[in-house]
Write a protein that holds these residues in place. Structure first.
Motif, PDB file in Angstrom:
ATOM      1  N   ILE A 184      63.048 -96.759 -45.111  1.00  0.00           N
ATOM      2  CA  ILE A 184      62.771 -97.982 -44.364  1.00  0.00           C
ATOM      3  C   ILE A 184      62.256 -99.118 -45.236  1.00  0.00           C
ATOM      4  O   ILE A 184      61.893-100.167 -44.723  1.00  0.00           O
ATOM      5  CB  ILE A 184      61.754 -97.705 -43.234  1.00  0.00           C
ATOM      6  N   LYS A 185      62.251 -98.907 -46.542  1.00  0.00           N
ATOM      7  CA  LYS A 185      61.729 -99.970 -47.406  1.00  0.00           C
ATOM      8  C   LYS A 185      62.467 -99.977 -48.737  1.00  0.00           C
ATOM      9  O   LYS A 185      61.886 -99.784 -49.803  1.00  0.00           O
ATOM     10  CB  LYS A 185      60.223 -99.779 -47.619  1.00  0.00           C
ATOM     11  N   VAL A 186      63.770-100.198 -48.689  1.00  0.00           N
ATOM     12  CA  VAL A 186      64.537-100.312 -49.927  1.00  0.00           C
ATOM     13  C   VAL A 186      64.004-101.519 -50.714  1.00  0.00           C
ATOM     14  O   VAL A 186      63.931-102.624 -50.181  1.00  0.00           O
ATOM     15  CB  VAL A 186      66.037-100.490 -49.627  1.00  0.00           C
ATOM     16  N   PRO A 187      63.629-101.343 -51.992  1.00  0.00           N
ATOM     17  CA  PRO A 187      62.960-102.412 -52.759  1.00  0.00           C
ATOM     18  C   PRO A 187      63.953-103.460 -53.282  1.00  0.00           C
ATOM     19  O   PRO A 187      64.291-103.470 -54.455  1.00  0.00           O
ATOM     20  CB  PRO A 187      62.296-101.641 -53.910  1.00  0.00           C
ATOM     21  N   VAL A 188      64.387-104.353 -52.416  1.00  0.00           N
ATOM     22  CA  VAL A 188      65.430-105.302 -52.810  1.00  0.00           C
ATOM     23  C   VAL A 188      64.896-106.509 -53.568  1.00  0.00           C
ATOM     24  O   VAL A 188      65.659-107.226 -54.228  1.00  0.00           O
ATOM     25  CB  VAL A 188      66.219-105.788 -51.577  1.00  0.00           C
ATOM     26  N   THR A 189      63.585-106.767 -53.484  1.00  0.00           N
ATOM     27  CA  THR A 189      63.068-107.994 -54.087  1.00  0.00           C
ATOM     28  C   THR A 189      63.178-107.990 -55.613  1.00  0.00           C
ATOM     29  O   THR A 189      63.229-109.045 -56.230  1.00  0.00           O
ATOM     30  CB  THR A 189      61.594-108.201 -53.689  1.00  0.00           C
ATOM     31  N   PRO A 195      79.436-103.260 -39.574  1.00  0.00           N
ATOM     32  CA  PRO A 195      79.308-104.714 -39.463  1.00  0.00           C
ATOM     33  C   PRO A 195      77.939-105.074 -38.881  1.00  0.00           C
ATOM     34  O   PRO A 195      77.359-104.309 -38.111  1.00  0.00           O
ATOM     35  CB  PRO A 195      80.435-105.104 -38.495  1.00  0.00           C
ATOM     36  N   ASP A 196      77.430-106.232 -39.260  1.00  0.00           N
ATOM     37  CA  ASP A 196      76.168-106.751 -38.721  1.00  0.00           C
ATOM     38  C   ASP A 196      74.954-105.900 -39.066  1.00  0.00           C
ATOM     39  O   ASP A 196      73.913-106.052 -38.431  1.00  0.00           O
ATOM     40  CB  ASP A 196      76.222-106.879 -37.195  1.00  0.00           C
ATOM     41  N   SER A 197      75.059-105.001 -40.044  1.00  0.00           N
ATOM     42  CA  SER A 197      73.886-104.207 -40.404  1.00  0.00           C
ATOM     43  C   SER A 197      72.736-105.128 -40.771  1.00  0.00           C
ATOM     44  O   SER A 197      72.936-106.232 -41.287  1.00  0.00           O
ATOM     45  CB  SER A 197      74.210-103.267 -41.563  1.00  0.00           C
ATOM     46  N   ASP A 198      71.518-104.669 -40.530  1.00  0.00           N
ATOM     47  CA  ASP A 198      70.355-105.521 -40.677  1.00  0.00           C
ATOM     48  C   ASP A 198      69.209-104.714 -41.284  1.00  0.00           C
ATOM     49  O   ASP A 198      69.042-103.537 -40.983  1.00  0.00           O
ATOM     50  CB  ASP A 198      69.946-106.055 -39.298  1.00  0.00           C
ATOM     51  N   GLY A 199      68.424-105.342 -42.148  1.00  0.00           N
ATOM     52  CA  GLY A 199      67.235-104.712 -42.677  1.00  0.00           C
ATOM     53  C   GLY A 199      67.449-103.960 -43.973  1.00  0.00           C
ATOM     54  O   GLY A 199      68.535-103.459 -44.247  1.00  0.00           O
ATOM     55  N   ASN A 200      66.390-103.892 -44.786  1.00  0.00           N
ATOM     56  CA  ASN A 200      66.464-103.192 -46.068  1.00  0.00           C
ATOM     57  C   ASN A 200      66.178-101.706 -45.857  1.00  0.00           C
ATOM     58  O   ASN A 200      65.135-101.175 -46.225  1.00  0.00           O
ATOM     59  CB  ASN A 200      65.476-103.803 -47.074  1.00  0.00           C
ATOM     60  N   ALA A 201      67.134-101.041 -45.231  1.00  0.00           N
ATOM     61  CA  ALA A 201      66.921 -99.655 -44.832  1.00  0.00           C
ATOM     62  C   ALA A 201      68.261 -98.931 -44.770  1.00  0.00           C
ATOM     63  O   ALA A 201      69.322 -99.550 -44.776  1.00  0.00           O
ATOM     64  CB  ALA A 201      66.237 -99.607 -43.459  1.00  0.00           C
ATOM     65  N   TYR A 202      68.176 -97.604 -44.747  1.00  0.00           N
ATOM     66  CA  TYR A 202      69.349 -96.799 -44.443  1.00  0.00           C
ATOM     67  C   TYR A 202      68.901 -95.493 -43.790  1.00  0.00           C
ATOM     68  O   TYR A 202      67.752 -95.068 -43.933  1.00  0.00           O
ATOM     69  CB  TYR A 202      70.222 -96.531 -45.675  1.00  0.00           C
ATOM     70  N   THR A 203      69.814 -94.883 -43.046  1.00  0.00           N
ATOM     71  CA  THR A 203      69.565 -93.616 -42.357  1.00  0.00           C
ATOM     72  C   THR A 203      70.474 -92.547 -42.940  1.00  0.00           C
ATOM     73  O   THR A 203      71.649 -92.807 -43.191  1.00  0.00           O
ATOM     74  CB  THR A 203      69.820 -93.757 -40.852  1.00  0.00           C
ATOM     75  N   ALA A 216      75.343 -91.244 -44.769  1.00  0.00           N
ATOM     76  CA  ALA A 216      74.303 -92.270 -44.747  1.00  0.00           C
ATOM     77  C   ALA A 216      74.873 -93.510 -44.082  1.00  0.00           C
ATOM     78  O   ALA A 216      76.033 -93.872 -44.293  1.00  0.00           O
ATOM     79  CB  ALA A 216      73.824 -92.595 -46.156  1.00  0.00           C
ATOM     80  N   VAL A 217      74.060 -94.157 -43.264  1.00  0.00           N
ATOM     81  CA  VAL A 217      74.451 -95.393 -42.586  1.00  0.00           C
ATOM     82  C   VAL A 217      73.493 -96.487 -43.046  1.00  0.00           C
ATOM     83  O   VAL A 217      72.277 -96.376 -42.867  1.00  0.00           O
ATOM     84  CB  VAL A 217      74.393 -95.230 -41.052  1.00  0.00           C
ATOM     85  N   ILE A 218      74.051 -97.524 -43.654  1.00  0.00           N
ATOM     86  CA  ILE A 218      73.233 -98.611 -44.187  1.00  0.00           C
ATOM     87  C   ILE A 218      72.755 -99.498 -43.050  1.00  0.00           C
ATOM     88  O   ILE A 218      73.532 -99.904 -42.183  1.00  0.00           O
ATOM     89  CB  ILE A 218      74.029 -99.450 -45.208  1.00  0.00           C
ATOM     90  N   GLY A 219      71.465 -99.816 -43.053  1.00  0.00           N
ATOM     91  CA  GLY A 219      70.869-100.646 -42.018  1.00  0.00           C
ATOM     92  C   GLY A 219      69.699 -99.929 -41.370  1.00  0.00           C
ATOM     93  O   GLY A 219      69.380 -98.787 -41.683  1.00  0.00           O
ATOM     94  N   ARG A 220      69.059-100.607 -40.448  1.00  0.00           N
ATOM     95  CA  ARG A 220      67.824-100.128 -39.841  1.00  0.00           C
ATOM     96  C   ARG A 220      68.142 -99.373 -38.539  1.00  0.00           C
ATOM     97  O   ARG A 220      67.944 -99.882 -37.428  1.00  0.00           O
ATOM     98  CB  ARG A 220      66.915-101.333 -39.575  1.00  0.00           C
ATOM     99  N   TYR A 221      68.624 -98.157 -38.644  1.00  0.00           N
ATOM    100  CA  TYR A 221      68.988 -97.348 -37.487  1.00  0.00           C
ATOM    101  C   TYR A 221      67.897 -96.308 -37.245  1.00  0.00           C
ATOM    102  O   TYR A 221      67.895 -95.237 -37.831  1.00  0.00           O
ATOM    103  CB  TYR A 221      70.348 -96.685 -37.698  1.00  0.00           C
ATOM    104  N   LEU A 222      66.951 -96.642 -36.367  1.00  0.00           N
ATOM    105  CA  LEU A 222      65.771 -95.802 -36.187  1.00  0.00           C
ATOM    106  C   LEU A 222      65.892 -94.817 -35.032  1.00  0.00           C
ATOM    107  O   LEU A 222      65.171 -93.823 -34.984  1.00  0.00           O
ATOM    108  CB  LEU A 222      64.535 -96.680 -35.951  1.00  0.00           C
ATOM    109  N   ASP A 223      66.763 -95.098 -34.068  1.00  0.00           N
ATOM    110  CA  ASP A 223      66.813 -94.291 -32.854  1.00  0.00           C
ATOM    111  C   ASP A 223      67.980 -93.308 -32.902  1.00  0.00           C
ATOM    112  O   ASP A 223      69.097 -93.672 -33.290  1.00  0.00           O
ATOM    113  CB  ASP A 223      66.929 -95.198 -31.631  1.00  0.00           C
ATOM    114  N   VAL A 224      67.720 -92.069 -32.467  1.00  0.00           N
ATOM    115  CA  VAL A 224      68.692 -90.983 -32.588  1.00  0.00           C
ATOM    116  C   VAL A 224      68.886 -90.322 -31.228  1.00  0.00           C
ATOM    117  O   VAL A 224      67.921 -90.027 -30.518  1.00  0.00           O
ATOM    118  CB  VAL A 224      68.211 -89.921 -33.600  1.00  0.00           C
TER     119      VAL A 224
END
Length: 635
Positions: free
Chosen positions: A261-266, A294-302, A320-328
């Motif tokens: 949930i915190k990919v260090p992109v900076t 498409p439309d993935s959002d956030g510095n995260a992956y599941t 792995a799915v790139i983006g902020r996918y928190l709910d399963v």
């Protein structure tokens, strides 16, 4: 005072707007402005795409690591700094008449012989889930932590004679340099995240570990052979990138879900692939295993990996799915990941959206299938339900309005509504029903066959019944107003719906709704527990006990008492309550038991009830001794 779902979403949205305005209000050189504008236009075309209405797309894996690097580095240009800098807070998301006449410490009378055990409550029937204490009917398994190490405790259940027969210290693995990892402790909750699961003769233990950097959090899963309880042995372990989210099992196949949930992109450099490419057991995933919707959002992956629980426990697949996918949400044949796509206030988008990614499950293989986007946010874990070859979804929509005054923050909530959707097996929209509840917050959702039940809370606190039997013509059949609200719904026998929630004054409340005729809903019975102000079902559906055979429900709660009182009996105290329900006797409390264990100096609000044979066990988190349990007859 508890924050409503609307207030929480508004708070996140306002924070996001403020951060964006603050950080992008600095002066820049004219030449830089031109370059940035070009980049923003290009990136928007790549990352935003279509952002209105409902639409379905096929999903495929990335063709190169560069695609992933471009996505994460592009987040800065997308001005998504709210999620970048506050991403660590996502861990928190990963997380009538009185009834005081129960008999303390008495036996639970169920009126019939009980020889088996009651399975733990599950999100989807037949899909196993992990927890900090579980049973397979033969043994009770618990987890405790001491000196920064977890230990599994295994008890032989025998009522008051219950004894620990085995303990397994869970080791901490080493990295490739031989350096031992340490347990990760959440800075928000100041606790460790670990759970266990048992299937046949294989015990699985998962825990979070910390690498060399703040963002480098991983989940380790240990698999033990417990066929010989006197000599359990480790079969293998696996280390998967990201925080632990959930563990699900069906038909001997285990699925481990984690989220970075915190990919260090900076400070990202393309050559430092281990910082942004998902990894398992020290190896980067191949591009054929990484999906960028498409439309993935956030510095995260599941990440989702599958394991066959037999023999030497071989891995079957990983995605792995790139983006902020928190709910399963998982069924026998599919696994669904969902995320909220927050409205871009700079573009004056009018509402948030939900994106659902569907992975087909076939003999442990994870097959990227479809992805669907719809208006609103899935605010309840039960807001999505697979029914044969259809998918039902219920969302809450916040409608944003914008002010022309440049000194204003820029966005206000004009109204809210509840919306229902029906999709076919190819994720094509069949129908949707809007305006189900105006200016109400969703508190609970439950589907029963082709009926959906929704509890809202704000103005009228109603229960709605929604007919999905004709998926091309969804209909609201009835609604009833009620005092307080139910935050958890559970279908039980005799066309009754059990609800656990809060009364108007904040006390715990248990309710029975008559759903014999969905055109004429009614409150069949309800009981307020006036000394319990919190119940643990509000936070975790796994904590409710349901004995369907004997019509008994149980849950835990807290009486906050007087924390300043010198007398211990007047201070904060946990209780576990059991109720019998049916059409004849309605709701009757049949037991109330104190739970005394403290955990790390605080009263422990996490405890599970389980029935094995003719005994009932209340087990607090971190139980390591039989004395920690409350054990009462159940006959």
């Amino acid at each position: 005072m508890k924050m409503t779902e609307t207030e929480r979403l508004i708070g996140m949205r306002m924070e996001q707007v403020m951060l964006r305005r603050h950080r992008w209000g600095k002066k820049v050189l004219a030449g830089s402005v031109v370059i940035w504008l070009v980049l923003v236009i290009l990136l928007c075309s790549v990352f935003f795409g279509k952002r209105s209405g409902e639409y379905t797309t096929d999903i495929s894996c990335v063709s190169s690591y560069h695609e992933i690097y471009r996505y994460f580095s592009g987040l800065l240009e997308k001005q998504d700094r709210y999620m970048l800098e506050e991403g660590g807070n996502l861990t928190a998301l990963m997380k009538s008449s009185s009834s005081t006449g129960g008999v303390n410490g008495s036996a639970v009378r169920v009126g019939r012989s009980v020889e088996t055990y009651t399975p733990m409550n599950q999100r989807e029937k037949g899909i196993g889930e992990a927890d900090y204490a579980v049973t397979d009917g033969r043994w009770i398994y618990t987890l405790s932590s001491k000196k920064k190490q977890h230990t599994v405790h295994i008890f032989r259940p025998d009522g008051k004679k219950t004894q620990e027969v085995q303990s397994i210290p869970v080791p901490l693995p080493e990295d490739r340099d031989g350096k031992r990892y340490k347990l990760y402790r959440s800075p928000i909750w100041e606790e460790y995240n670990a759970e266990l699961y048992v299937s046949g003769n294989i015990l699985t233990v998962v825990e979070e570990i910390q690498g060399n950097f703040e963002w480098d959090i991983k989940t380790v899963a240990y698999f033990y052979d417990i066929s010989d309880m006197e000599h359990p042995k480790e079969i293998r372990h696996t280390i998967q990138n990201g925080n632990y989210n959930t563990l699900r099992e069906y038909d001997g196949m285990l699925y481990l879900v984690t989220q970075q949930i915190k990919v260090p992109v900076t400070a990202m450099k393309e050559e430092n692939k281990d910082r942004y490419i998902p990894g398992l057991d020290g190896e980067l995933l191949g591009t054929q295993n990484i999906i960028l919707p498409p439309d993935s959002d956030g510095n995260a992956y599941t990440m989702v990996s599958s394991w066959k629980l037999s023999g030497d426990v071989q891995r079957q697949d990983v995605k792995a799915v790139i983006g902020r996918y928190l709910d399963v949400y998982m069924t026998e044949s599919n696994l669904y990941l969902s995320t909220t796509l927050y409205a871009d206030t700079d573009k004056k988008e009018k509402y948030d959206q939900t994106r659902i990614v569907k992975l087909q499950l076939y003999q442990g293989h994870l097959i990227g299938d479809k992805t669907e986007t719809m208006q609103g946010t899935i605010t309840s874990s039960f807001g999505i339900q697979e029914r044969e070859d259809k998918l039902y979804v219920i969302t809450q929509i916040l409608h944003y309005q914008y002010e022309d005054d440049p000194d204003m923050i820029g966005t206000v909530i004009g109204s809210t509504e509840v919306c229902a959707y029906a999709f076919d097996q190819n994720f094509r929209l069949l129908s949707k029903q809007k305006n189900i509840a105006k200016d109400e917050d969703i508190k609970a959702v439950r589907f029963l066959d082709d009926m959906g039940y929704v509890v809202t809370y704000q103005q009228q606190d109603p229960l709605f019944s929604i007919d999905f039997s004709d998926p091309k013509n969804l209909k609201v059949m009835d609604k009833i107003e009620m005092p307080g609200f139910s935050a958890y719904l559970h279908p039980v026998k005799d066309d009754l719906l059990l609800g656990i929630g809060e009364a108007e004054d904040g006390n715990a409340q248990i309710s029975l709704y008559d759903i014999t005729d969905n055109h004429k809903l009614s409150i069949y019975d309800e009981k307020e527990i006036d000394h319990i102000k919190y119940n643990n079902v509000l936070e975790d559906y796994r904590k409710i006990f349901i004995d369907e055979e004997n019509n008994i429900a149980g849950f835990g709660g807290t009486d906050y008492g007087d924390s300043d009182d010198e007398k211990e009996e007047n201070r904060e105290q946990n209780y576990y309550v059991l109720y019998h329900y049916d059409r004849d006797g309605k709701l009757q409390q049949i037991g109330e038991y104190p739970v005394k264990k403290e955990y790390r100096g605080f009263i422990n609000q996490k405890f599970i009830g389980m029935r094995i044979g003719t005994w009932f066990y209340v087990i607090p988190e971190a139980t390591s001794r039989q004395d920690d349990m409350e054990i009462v007859p159940y006959s």
